[in-house]
Write an enzyme that holds these catalytic residues in place. Structure first.
Site, mmCIF file in Angstrom:
data_model
loop_
_atom_site.group_PDB
_atom_site.id
_atom_site.type_symbol
_atom_site.label_atom_id
_atom_site.label_comp_id
_atom_site.label_asym_id
_atom_site.label_seq_id
_atom_site.Cartn_x
_atom_site.Cartn_y
_atom_site.Cartn_z
ATOM 1 C CE LYS A 136 0.745 2.488 -0.258
ATOM 2 N NZ LYS A 136 2.095 2.976 -0.550
ATOM 3 C CD GLN B 97 5.357 1.552 -0.495
ATOM 4 O OE1 GLN B 97 4.323 1.788 -1.109
ATOM 5 N NE2 GLN B 97 5.553 1.967 0.748
ATOM 6 C CG ASP C 221 3.095 8.033 -3.992
ATOM 7 O OD1 ASP C 221 2.394 7.902 -2.977
ATOM 8 O OD2 ASP C 221 3.935 7.195 -4.374
HETATM 9 N N1 GUN Z 1 6.739 4.853 1.581
HETATM 10 C C1 GUN Z 1 6.209 5.331 2.734
HETATM 11 N N2 GUN Z 1 5.139 6.114 2.477
HETATM 12 C C2 GUN Z 1 5.004 6.126 1.137
HETATM 13 C C3 GUN Z 1 4.065 6.762 0.265
HETATM 14 O O1 GUN Z 1 3.156 7.480 0.680
HETATM 15 N N3 GUN Z 1 4.257 6.536 -1.059
HETATM 16 C C4 GUN Z 1 5.261 5.748 -1.526
HETATM 17 N N4 GUN Z 1 5.366 5.599 -2.850
HETATM 18 N N5 GUN Z 1 6.141 5.160 -0.750
HETATM 19 C C5 GUN Z 1 6.001 5.342 0.576
#
Ligand code: GUN
Length: 298
Positions: free
Chosen positions: A55, A99, A122
């Site tokens: 990311k 995350q 998100d």
């Molecule tokens: N963990 C797995 N997928 C995601 C996501 O799309 N966003 C976040 N914040 N954590 C994750």
């Protein structure tokens, strides 16, 4: 006999990232605004470390202001909430992502709901979930994985899914539920299945669109899938594989790709399918948030 088209999520994501980069350059040149993304990672989960690194790298390559906060596994809930408060107030930050999964002592709902919904790239805040569920998709931040899946589905089938049966395998808040809302919004007839579903294979057999998001390696087989169906594989499972007589760790999806490729119309690979699209949708949401914060159209 492989008949299915391989949907190249990596190429599609790269193409989208290019247009996000161009728009970011224009936003900076014309308005002096740089989209800012803050990613918070707590603890040592190895898969999360990889996702967060990707990311950050993508945010930088799109020309964003990219910040990472790495917190110890034992951090207190108060300290996490204080950091979110700071990021909510920081004008240079337009997107905040914590995350998941979190260490067990932290409360996921309290933490995700503390993020300002206008910075919730998100799409996990109740405000954004509510807008999506109410059909106000243009006004919501839509969770990145289902948003990316939807782009790939509509590339294959067109934007109107009237008359199509869609089966989502998995009922998570991150993927299954928002995926179902998006499919419904596009007029598909949607079934959400999960571990308690009776005759899962029989239900999947009715689907023109299958989205698998359960975390069970190679679960979906060719005899489950209707010929010509579009199959989207959200699973990222770490498995031991024997390659040339050597044991190696590899990634595999929830769909048995080689097997299902014989019947599906189109199918996403793992890796190189949904994963890269998810990251690019995060960039799209962050750019949109920066534009909205400046009073520009999203
Ligand atoms: N963990 C797995 N997928 C995601 C996501 O799309 N966003 C976040 N914040 N954590 C994750």
């Amino acid at each position: 006999m492989t008949t299915a088209k391989r949907i190249d999520g990596k190429a599609k994501a790269a193409q989208l990232a290019q247009s996000i980069t161009r728009e970011t350059e224009a936003l900076l040149a014309e308005h002096g605004i740089k989209p800012g993304l803050a990613v918070v990672i707590i603890g040592e989960d190895p898969a999360s470390q990889v996702y967060v690194r990707n990311k950050k790298r993508t945010a930088e390559s799109c020309g964003f202001h990219s910040v990472q906060h790495t917190l110890d596994t034992g951090v207190s809930q108060e300290d996490v909430l204080a950091l979110i408060d700071d990021l909510n107030a920081d004008q240079s930050i337009h997107g905040i992502l914590v995350q998941l999964p979190l260490p067990g002592h932290l409360d996921e709902q309290t933490i995700t709901q503390a993020i300002n919904p206008q910075k919730d790239v998100d799409g996990f805040h109740f405000i954004n979930i509510g807008k999506l569920t109410a059909g106000l998709t243009a006004d919501a931040f839509v969770p990145c994985t289902p948003a990316g899946c939807m782009l790939m589905i509509q590339d294959e089938m067109g934007s109107d899914l009237s008359g199509k049966n869609a089966v989502v395998i998995g009922r998570s808040n991150i993927v299954g539920k928002p995926m179902a809302s998006l499919l419904l919004q596009a007029n598909a007839t949607v079934t959400i299945t999960h571990s308690r579903t009776k005759d899962l294979a029989g239900v999947v057999a009715s689907a023109d669109i299958v989205v698998a998001a359960v975390g069970r390696p190679d679960m979906v087989k060719r005899d489950w899938v209707k010929p010509g169906a579009v199959v989207i594989d959200v699973g990222i499972n770490r498995v031991e594989k024997i390659v040339d007589g050597e044991k190696k760790t590899g990634l595999t999806g929830d769909v048995d790709y080689d097997d299902v490729s014989n019947v599906a119309g189109a199918i996403t690979p793992v890796p190189g399918g949904v994963g890269p699209m998810t990251i690019t949708m995060l960039m799209a949401n962050t750019l949109r948030s920066a534009r909205l914060a400046a009073g520009l159209g999203g």
